[in-house]
Design a protein around this motif. Structure first.
Motif, PDB file in Angstrom:
ATOM      1  N   ASP A 110     104.457  54.592  51.116  1.00  0.00           N
ATOM      2  CA  ASP A 110     105.275  55.084  50.010  1.00  0.00           C
ATOM      3  C   ASP A 110     104.850  54.431  48.693  1.00  0.00           C
ATOM      4  O   ASP A 110     104.761  55.096  47.651  1.00  0.00           O
ATOM      5  CB  ASP A 110     106.745  54.796  50.304  1.00  0.00           C
ATOM      6  CG  ASP A 110     107.679  55.321  49.234  1.00  0.00           C
ATOM      7  OD1 ASP A 110     107.483  56.465  48.769  1.00  0.00           O
ATOM      8  OD2 ASP A 110     108.626  54.600  48.871  1.00  0.00           O
ATOM      9  N   GLU A 111     104.577  53.133  48.733  1.00  0.00           N
ATOM     10  CA  GLU A 111     104.098  52.432  47.538  1.00  0.00           C
ATOM     11  C   GLU A 111     102.787  53.046  47.053  1.00  0.00           C
ATOM     12  O   GLU A 111     102.600  53.289  45.848  1.00  0.00           O
ATOM     13  CB  GLU A 111     103.907  50.951  47.858  1.00  0.00           C
ATOM     14  CG  GLU A 111     103.427  50.117  46.694  1.00  0.00           C
ATOM     15  CD  GLU A 111     103.183  48.664  47.076  1.00  0.00           C
ATOM     16  OE1 GLU A 111     102.721  47.922  46.190  1.00  0.00           O
ATOM     17  OE2 GLU A 111     103.420  48.275  48.238  1.00  0.00           O
ATOM     18  N   VAL A 118      93.389  50.180  41.862  1.00  0.00           N
ATOM     19  CA  VAL A 118      94.660  49.653  42.361  1.00  0.00           C
ATOM     20  C   VAL A 118      95.115  50.502  43.553  1.00  0.00           C
ATOM     21  O   VAL A 118      95.525  49.965  44.587  1.00  0.00           O
ATOM     22  CB  VAL A 118      95.732  49.619  41.247  1.00  0.00           C
ATOM     23  CG1 VAL A 118      97.117  49.336  41.832  1.00  0.00           C
ATOM     24  CG2 VAL A 118      95.375  48.600  40.177  1.00  0.00           C
ATOM     25  N   CYS A 119      95.015  51.811  43.406  1.00  0.00           N
ATOM     26  CA  CYS A 119      95.384  52.710  44.511  1.00  0.00           C
ATOM     27  C   CYS A 119      94.532  52.429  45.744  1.00  0.00           C
ATOM     28  O   CYS A 119      95.047  52.398  46.873  1.00  0.00           O
ATOM     29  CB  CYS A 119      95.231  54.172  44.094  1.00  0.00           C
ATOM     30  SG  CYS A 119      96.417  54.728  42.856  1.00  0.00           S
ATOM     31  N   ARG A 120      93.252  52.195  45.551  1.00  0.00           N
ATOM     32  CA  ARG A 120      92.346  51.888  46.671  1.00  0.00           C
ATOM     33  C   ARG A 120      92.793  50.615  47.383  1.00  0.00           C
ATOM     34  O   ARG A 120      92.866  50.561  48.613  1.00  0.00           O
ATOM     35  CB  ARG A 120      90.903  51.734  46.176  1.00  0.00           C
ATOM     36  CG  ARG A 120      89.925  51.316  47.274  1.00  0.00           C
ATOM     37  CD  ARG A 120      88.636  50.750  46.702  1.00  0.00           C
ATOM     38  NE  ARG A 120      88.824  49.667  45.756  1.00  0.00           N
ATOM     39  CZ  ARG A 120      89.114  48.399  46.083  1.00  0.00           C
ATOM     40  NH1 ARG A 120      89.245  48.049  47.339  1.00  0.00           N
ATOM     41  NH2 ARG A 120      89.253  47.483  45.139  1.00  0.00           N
ATOM     42  N   ALA A 121      93.128  49.591  46.609  1.00  0.00           N
ATOM     43  CA  ALA A 121      93.545  48.317  47.209  1.00  0.00           C
ATOM     44  C   ALA A 121      94.867  48.469  47.963  1.00  0.00           C
ATOM     45  O   ALA A 121      95.024  47.924  49.065  1.00  0.00           O
ATOM     46  CB  ALA A 121      93.654  47.238  46.128  1.00  0.00           C
ATOM     47  N   VAL A 122      95.808  49.205  47.406  1.00  0.00           N
ATOM     48  CA  VAL A 122      97.081  49.438  48.093  1.00  0.00           C
ATOM     49  C   VAL A 122      96.847  50.286  49.343  1.00  0.00           C
ATOM     50  O   VAL A 122      97.471  50.063  50.381  1.00  0.00           O
ATOM     51  CB  VAL A 122      98.120  50.076  47.147  1.00  0.00           C
ATOM     52  CG1 VAL A 122      99.391  50.447  47.902  1.00  0.00           C
ATOM     53  CG2 VAL A 122      98.440  49.134  45.991  1.00  0.00           C
ATOM     54  N   CYS A 123      95.929  51.230  49.266  1.00  0.00           N
ATOM     55  CA  CYS A 123      95.588  52.052  50.425  1.00  0.00           C
ATOM     56  C   CYS A 123      95.034  51.192  51.556  1.00  0.00           C
ATOM     57  O   CYS A 123      95.393  51.372  52.725  1.00  0.00           O
ATOM     58  CB  CYS A 123      94.586  53.133  50.022  1.00  0.00           C
ATOM     59  SG  CYS A 123      94.234  54.331  51.318  1.00  0.00           S
ATOM     60  N   ARG A 124      94.179  50.251  51.222  1.00  0.00           N
ATOM     61  CA  ARG A 124      93.637  49.340  52.243  1.00  0.00           C
ATOM     62  C   ARG A 124      94.756  48.511  52.876  1.00  0.00           C
ATOM     63  O   ARG A 124      94.756  48.266  54.079  1.00  0.00           O
ATOM     64  CB  ARG A 124      92.588  48.406  51.629  1.00  0.00           C
ATOM     65  CG  ARG A 124      91.296  49.084  51.264  1.00  0.00           C
ATOM     66  CD  ARG A 124      90.494  49.390  52.496  1.00  0.00           C
ATOM     67  NE  ARG A 124      89.150  49.789  52.119  1.00  0.00           N
ATOM     68  CZ  ARG A 124      88.381  50.534  52.874  1.00  0.00           C
ATOM     69  NH1 ARG A 124      88.800  50.962  54.039  1.00  0.00           N
ATOM     70  NH2 ARG A 124      87.187  50.862  52.479  1.00  0.00           N
ATOM     71  N   ARG A 125      95.717  48.092  52.056  1.00  0.00           N
ATOM     72  CA  ARG A 125      96.851  47.335  52.596  1.00  0.00           C
ATOM     73  C   ARG A 125      97.689  48.223  53.509  1.00  0.00           C
ATOM     74  O   ARG A 125      98.111  47.798  54.595  1.00  0.00           O
ATOM     75  CB  ARG A 125      97.707  46.744  51.478  1.00  0.00           C
ATOM     76  CG  ARG A 125      98.884  45.953  52.012  1.00  0.00           C
ATOM     77  CD  ARG A 125      99.494  44.972  51.011  1.00  0.00           C
ATOM     78  NE  ARG A 125      99.494  45.426  49.645  1.00  0.00           N
ATOM     79  CZ  ARG A 125     100.507  46.085  49.073  1.00  0.00           C
ATOM     80  NH1 ARG A 125     101.576  46.388  49.761  1.00  0.00           N
ATOM     81  NH2 ARG A 125     100.441  46.420  47.801  1.00  0.00           N
ATOM     82  N   ALA A 126      97.917  49.471  53.092  1.00  0.00           N
ATOM     83  CA  ALA A 126      98.666  50.409  53.941  1.00  0.00           C
ATOM     84  C   ALA A 126      97.958  50.590  55.280  1.00  0.00           C
ATOM     85  O   ALA A 126      98.594  50.602  56.341  1.00  0.00           O
ATOM     86  CB  ALA A 126      98.830  51.749  53.234  1.00  0.00           C
TER      87      ALA A 126
END
Length: 183
Positions: free
Chosen positions: A35-36, A126-134
């Motif tokens: 969601d983030e 930033v989206c890429r990094a959050v995607c990796r965390r997801a």
């Protein structure tokens, strides 16, 4: 309809189907991070310098991420054959096609690239990094319970798309990749 229910005031929430779980559960961490990511993609879409083709692709991605979140918010213990809707090979192939289309217009990458350049490119990173965390959070959930692997594959490919989009956004603005320089 009131937006607040007060049912989560003591640190639990309901999954799809009504089962109550702690807000600190691995499942909530997984779908909360998806969601983030979806929220950050919305911010990217609102950023100046993102072209219409990217916005269309990102809108498709947002819908797929909502499907992934709904799947992850469902306790599949009672239905181990449950599958995420709309995240099959077709969705993954779509991202691969978008990556290939963007890559065709980019200079060859000869080094590691640092996030930055234009605001749009930095936001895509930033989206890429959050995607990796997801992706990591979903893998942690898969360590505890069955998770359809298409969710993991989709997130993996999405991070590749977001990286390529970041390079494309800089290139379209006439900004070169920022090479990583070892000290």
């Amino acid at each position: 309809m009131k937006i607040y229910t007060r049912t989560g005031d003591l640190g639990t929430t309901s999954l799809v189907g009504g089962k109550r779980v702690s807000k600190s559960s691995t499942r909530l961490e997984a779908y909360g991070t998806v969601d983030e990511l979806n929220s950050f993609i919305g911010l990217l879409m609102a950023t100046e310098g993102v072209d219409d083709n990217a916005r269309r692709t990102l809108r498709t991605v947002q819908n797929k991420l909502f499907n992934a979140g709904a799947y992850l918010a469902t306790d599949t213990a009672d239905n181990p054959m449950a599958e995420p809707q709309g995240l099959g090979q077709e969705a993954i192939s779509y991202l691969e096609e978008q990556i290939d289309r963007l890559t065709d217009g980019l200079p060859e990458m000869r080094c590691f690239v640092l996030p930055g350049g234009t605001v749009a490119s930095a936001q895509a990173q930033v989206c890429r990094a959050v995607c990796r965390r997801a992706e990591r959070r979903v893998i942690a959930l898969a360590d505890e319970t069955r998770v359809d692997d298409t969710v993991i594959r989709y997130l993996n490919r999405l991070s590749d798309y977001l990286f390529t989009l970041a390079r494309h956004l800089n290139h379209s603005a006439g900004v070169a990749d920022i090479p990583w320089e070892k000290d």
